[in-house]
Design a protein around this motif. Structure first.
Motif, short mmCIF file in Angstrom:
data_model
loop_
_atom_site.label_atom_id
_atom_site.label_comp_id
_atom_site.label_asym_id
_atom_site.label_seq_id
_atom_site.Cartn_x
_atom_site.Cartn_y
_atom_site.Cartn_z
N HIS A 17 6.71 -11.64 1.24
CA HIS A 17 7.07 -11.07 0.07
C HIS A 17 6.05 -10.66 -0.81
O HIS A 17 6.21 -9.46 -1.42
CB HIS A 17 7.76 -12.28 -0.52
CG HIS A 17 9.15 -12.80 -0.19
ND1 HIS A 17 10.16 -11.88 0.29
CD2 HIS A 17 9.28 -14.08 0.08
CE1 HIS A 17 10.89 -12.82 0.71
NE2 HIS A 17 10.52 -13.91 0.81
N ALA A 18 5.03 -11.13 -0.88
CA ALA A 18 3.80 -10.33 -1.67
C ALA A 18 3.48 -9.06 -1.06
O ALA A 18 3.28 -7.99 -1.81
CB ALA A 18 2.64 -11.44 -1.80
N ALA A 19 3.29 -8.77 0.22
CA ALA A 19 3.05 -7.69 0.95
C ALA A 19 4.00 -6.45 0.85
O ALA A 19 3.97 -5.40 0.30
CB ALA A 19 2.87 -8.07 2.30
N GLY A 25 7.70 1.81 -1.89
CA GLY A 25 7.44 3.26 -1.77
C GLY A 25 6.71 3.77 -0.61
O GLY A 25 6.76 4.98 -0.43
N VAL A 26 6.38 2.87 0.25
CA VAL A 26 5.80 3.35 1.51
C VAL A 26 6.95 3.39 2.30
O VAL A 26 8.00 2.75 2.29
CB VAL A 26 4.95 2.33 2.18
CG1 VAL A 26 4.33 2.64 3.56
CG2 VAL A 26 3.45 2.07 1.19
N GLN A 28 9.63 3.15 5.35
CA GLN A 28 10.16 1.97 5.67
C GLN A 28 9.47 1.73 7.28
O GLN A 28 9.19 0.52 7.36
CB GLN A 28 11.71 1.91 5.96
CG GLN A 28 12.15 0.68 6.21
CD GLN A 28 11.73 -0.50 5.53
OE1 GLN A 28 12.14 -0.55 4.22
NE2 GLN A 28 11.62 -1.59 6.32
N GLU A 29 9.53 2.75 8.14
CA GLU A 29 9.06 2.55 9.32
C GLU A 29 7.51 2.03 9.26
O GLU A 29 7.15 1.03 10.07
CB GLU A 29 9.09 3.45 10.40
CG GLU A 29 8.30 3.20 11.64
CD GLU A 29 8.57 4.63 12.46
OE1 GLU A 29 7.61 4.89 13.34
OE2 GLU A 29 9.46 5.63 12.48
N VAL A 30 6.82 2.46 8.40
CA VAL A 30 5.39 2.16 8.32
C VAL A 30 5.13 0.88 7.65
O VAL A 30 4.52 -0.13 8.23
CB VAL A 30 4.40 2.96 7.42
CG1 VAL A 30 3.22 2.57 7.36
CG2 VAL A 30 4.70 4.77 8.25
N ALA A 31 6.09 0.51 6.81
CA ALA A 31 6.02 -0.81 6.00
C ALA A 31 6.43 -1.82 7.01
O ALA A 31 5.69 -2.72 6.98
CB ALA A 31 7.03 -0.68 4.76
N SER A 32 7.40 -1.67 7.71
CA SER A 32 7.76 -2.74 8.87
C SER A 32 6.82 -2.94 9.86
O SER A 32 6.35 -4.17 10.20
CB SER A 32 9.00 -2.12 9.52
OG SER A 32 10.09 -1.93 8.80
N ASP A 33 6.08 -1.87 10.43
CA ASP A 33 5.04 -2.06 11.33
C ASP A 33 4.00 -2.88 10.47
O ASP A 33 3.30 -3.85 11.19
CB ASP A 33 4.30 -0.66 11.76
CG ASP A 33 5.44 -0.08 12.79
OD1 ASP A 33 6.26 -0.65 13.19
OD2 ASP A 33 5.01 1.02 12.87
N VAL A 58 -5.94 -13.48 2.66
CA VAL A 58 -5.29 -12.51 2.95
C VAL A 58 -5.50 -11.39 1.87
O VAL A 58 -5.10 -11.85 0.74
CB VAL A 58 -3.78 -12.94 3.11
CG1 VAL A 58 -2.75 -11.71 3.58
CG2 VAL A 58 -3.78 -14.06 4.23
N ALA A 59 -5.52 -10.20 2.22
CA ALA A 59 -5.80 -8.99 1.44
C ALA A 59 -5.11 -7.81 2.08
O ALA A 59 -4.84 -7.71 3.17
CB ALA A 59 -7.30 -8.64 1.07
N LEU A 60 -4.55 -7.23 1.23
CA LEU A 60 -3.92 -6.08 1.48
C LEU A 60 -3.70 -4.86 0.27
O LEU A 60 -3.44 -5.34 -0.85
CB LEU A 60 -2.08 -6.27 1.49
CG LEU A 60 -1.30 -4.93 2.38
CD1 LEU A 60 -0.45 -5.60 3.40
CD2 LEU A 60 -0.59 -4.30 1.19
N LEU A 61 -4.24 -3.63 0.58
CA LEU A 61 -4.18 -2.82 -0.49
C LEU A 61 -4.04 -1.51 0.06
O LEU A 61 -4.12 -0.97 1.27
CB LEU A 61 -5.36 -2.66 -1.15
CG LEU A 61 -6.56 -2.33 -0.49
CD1 LEU A 61 -6.91 -0.67 -0.52
CD2 LEU A 61 -7.98 -3.13 -1.02
N ILE A 62 -3.27 -0.28 -0.72
CA ILE A 62 -3.23 1.05 -0.48
C ILE A 62 -4.32 1.73 -0.93
O ILE A 62 -4.64 1.50 -2.10
CB ILE A 62 -1.91 1.45 -0.82
CG1 ILE A 62 -0.64 0.79 -0.20
CG2 ILE A 62 -1.58 2.97 -0.38
CD1 ILE A 62 0.75 0.83 -0.36
N ASP A 63 -4.95 2.64 -0.15
CA ASP A 63 -6.30 3.30 -0.60
C ASP A 63 -6.23 4.70 0.10
O ASP A 63 -6.34 4.69 1.13
CB ASP A 63 -7.36 2.35 -0.50
CG ASP A 63 -8.64 3.39 -0.89
OD1 ASP A 63 -8.57 3.89 -2.04
OD2 ASP A 63 -9.76 3.17 -0.39
N ASN A 64 -6.01 5.72 -0.67
CA ASN A 64 -6.25 7.06 0.03
C ASN A 64 -5.52 7.25 1.32
O ASN A 64 -6.09 7.74 2.01
CB ASN A 64 -7.89 7.37 -0.06
CG ASN A 64 -8.14 8.82 -0.05
OD1 ASN A 64 -7.25 9.54 -0.33
ND2 ASN A 64 -9.14 9.12 0.73
#
Length: 130
Positions: A17-19, A25-26, A28-33, A58-64
């Motif tokens: 859920h946090a991820a 906004g990503v 759907q196919e990419v987010a699912s993978d 656990v860490a997740l971020l979107i960068d460039n």
């Protein structure tokens, strides 16, 4: 997103859920993978890398244009896991998690941290470069 969770499979829905919030906004196919790869990575840390009961980071971020993830367990892990070069045999009882992760993301790096393991993953948001 940065989380520290106890080594329990009951934590997997909260991580997902946090991820999902970060991935809003990503495509759907990419987010699912990414969600499948992250779930496998956290599941492996729970099953194989948290024998001492220490927390998992656990860490997740979107960068460039990249989605970057890391999962760190505290061990003890007697030997460093290896990335598979071939798929596991069809009847093998395990060994599919890292293979699946390799199919879903663009970059995978395993490293040691004390007695534990860090799995770092990167997935390009737009693989076409457009």
């Amino acid at each position: 997103m940065e989380l520290e969770i106890p080594p329990s499979a009951a934590q997997l829905p909260a991580v997902r859920h946090a991820a999902e919030r970060v991935l809003d906004g990503v495509p759907q196919e990419v987010a699912s993978d990414v969600l499948v790869a992250l779930g496998e990575a956290v599941g492996n840390a729970i099953r194989h890398g948290s024998g001492g009961g220490g927390p998992i980071e656990v860490a997740l971020l979107i960068d460039n244009g990249w989605i970057e993830m890391s999962v760190k367990d505290q061990g003890p892990t007697p030997r460093s896991p290896q990335l598979p070069s071939d798929p596991p045999p069809p009847m093998a009882p395990g060994g599919r998690g890292l293979w699946m992760i390799l199919q879903l993301v663009d970059e995978v790096h395993l490293s040691r941290d004390g007695e534990g393991t860090v799995l770092s993953l990167r997935r390009r948001i737009d693989r076409d470069g457009s």
